[in-house]
Motif scaffolding. Sequence first.
Motif, PDB file in Angstrom:
ATOM      1  N   LYS A   1     -70.826  23.975 -69.756  1.00 37.09           N
ATOM      2  CA  LYS A   1     -71.041  23.808 -71.198  1.00 37.09           C
ATOM      3  C   LYS A   1     -72.254  22.955 -71.508  1.00 37.09           C
ATOM      4  O   LYS A   1     -73.011  23.241 -72.452  1.00 37.09           O
ATOM      5  N   TYR A   2     -72.473  21.904 -70.707  1.00 41.37           N
ATOM      6  CA  TYR A   2     -73.512  20.933 -71.056  1.00 41.37           C
ATOM      7  C   TYR A   2     -74.743  20.959 -70.163  1.00 41.37           C
ATOM      8  O   TYR A   2     -75.734  20.293 -70.468  1.00 41.37           O
ATOM      9  N   ALA A   3     -74.733  21.740 -69.078  1.00 40.64           N
ATOM     10  CA  ALA A   3     -75.862  21.703 -68.139  1.00 40.64           C
ATOM     11  C   ALA A   3     -77.179  22.104 -68.794  1.00 40.64           C
ATOM     12  O   ALA A   3     -78.222  21.510 -68.520  1.00 40.64           O
ATOM     13  N   ALA A   4     -77.150  23.117 -69.621  1.00 40.68           N
ATOM     14  CA  ALA A   4     -78.383  23.603 -70.249  1.00 40.68           C
ATOM     15  C   ALA A   4     -78.475  23.209 -71.717  1.00 40.68           C
ATOM     16  O   ALA A   4     -79.287  23.752 -72.465  1.00 40.68           O
TER      17      ALA A   4
ATOM     18  N   ASP B   1     -78.995  20.599 -75.042  1.00 41.54           N
ATOM     19  CA  ASP B   1     -79.721  19.411 -75.493  1.00 41.54           C
ATOM     20  C   ASP B   1     -78.765  18.308 -75.924  1.00 41.54           C
ATOM     21  O   ASP B   1     -79.190  17.191 -76.199  1.00 41.54           O
ATOM     22  N   ASP B   2     -77.489  18.638 -76.010  1.00 37.85           N
ATOM     23  CA  ASP B   2     -76.460  17.656 -76.354  1.00 37.85           C
ATOM     24  C   ASP B   2     -75.929  17.065 -75.064  1.00 37.85           C
ATOM     25  O   ASP B   2     -75.121  17.680 -74.375  1.00 37.85           O
ATOM     26  N   HIS B   3     -76.403  15.871 -74.702  1.00 39.35           N
ATOM     27  CA  HIS B   3     -75.993  15.249 -73.445  1.00 39.35           C
ATOM     28  C   HIS B   3     -74.661  14.530 -73.650  1.00 39.35           C
ATOM     29  O   HIS B   3     -74.518  13.681 -74.524  1.00 39.35           O
ATOM     30  N   PRO B   4     -73.662  14.835 -72.816  1.00 34.91           N
ATOM     31  CA  PRO B   4     -72.289  14.396 -73.085  1.00 34.91           C
ATOM     32  C   PRO B   4     -72.012  12.964 -72.652  1.00 34.91           C
ATOM     33  O   PRO B   4     -72.672  12.404 -71.771  1.00 34.91           O
TER      34      PRO B   4
END
Length: 362
Positions: free
Chosen positions: A222-225, A227-230
């Motif tokens: 979900k977050y690898a690509a 711009d929303d860094h978790p």
Amino acid sequence: RVVRWETDHPVSFFNVAGGRWKIKQGKHSTVYYDAQHPYNVEQISEALDAARVHYARWFAPYPWQELRINEFATLATYAQGFPTNITFSEGIGFLTKEQPGADVAFMVTAHEAAHQWWGNILVPGEGPGGNVLSEGTAHFSTGLLFEQVKGLRGRIEFFKLIERSYNENRSPDSERALIWIDGTQDGDTTATYDKGGWVFWMLLQHLGRENALDGFRTFIAKYAASDDHPVIQDFVAVLREFAKDKPAFDQFAEQWFFKVVVPEYQLLDVQKKKIGASWKITGHIKNLGSGTMPVEIAATKHERFIHRERNPDYFETKVSRTIGPDQSVTFEMDCPFEPDQIVVDPDVLVLQLNRKNAIHTF
């Protein structure tokens, strides 16, 4: 000279390292090392190969062609995992001696290789708790790799090691919940690495291995690509979807991510009595610390391991109890053997304070 690098998958940052090295080519990775001391090179190469294979299976496919380690002199003692390339001080791996419970070369290699996934493929947010998704998850991954490559004893010794580190280095008066750690307070480092690694390990037990790994893979995908860094709140939201019992998951997450809790177990009034051909064991277990967790109590006979292997003469009988803060509960067991010890949490599944005190020897 002008050198041009082209990556086969995007990178967020990179390093440049140069030296006169010998090369150890593994099956899936490469180690560049000083020819004057080839110590631990085989073990480091083994760990790096294993990390690339198993982390890719557990978390996400490895997107780059190469994975390398570059040794440097002990002008500093650290290792750091950049995309495809890990700089690695000789003083924390190549020149260390393997000892029971302190396999430093394997541990540092496994931890830094984990950053290819936790830190590089997935880049956490810079807010409070963000670094736990890099360093805590890397420690957790290291524990999984110890079990995969070194067996149960390797995993147990690793988690005991980082538990001792947390016991010795935490700052109880100023420790903050994992979601608030930002590296500015005393004790933040051990909470980020050691407690963080333990919490992800306990979450794996809580959800069940396959459910949890499905959740980790979904989170990275979900977050690898993106711009929303978790940060941790995002992680908890994704993993909650993989919980069969969501209220129980909420209770776990509230304790371990959003509060500061640590159990501390004590055995009281432990007795054994022979009845016919078996032995009856009775006693109380008290939680002197905080947090509510299910924990196993085992009656055991003989040492559990001979080197890395299970001792065929080792015997155990286990029961489980859930114990809250300042709570004492009874337990009893029927054993077909005469035990020589009662051990709380024999498989090292629950983070606790003063583990050595949670053992009763007859």
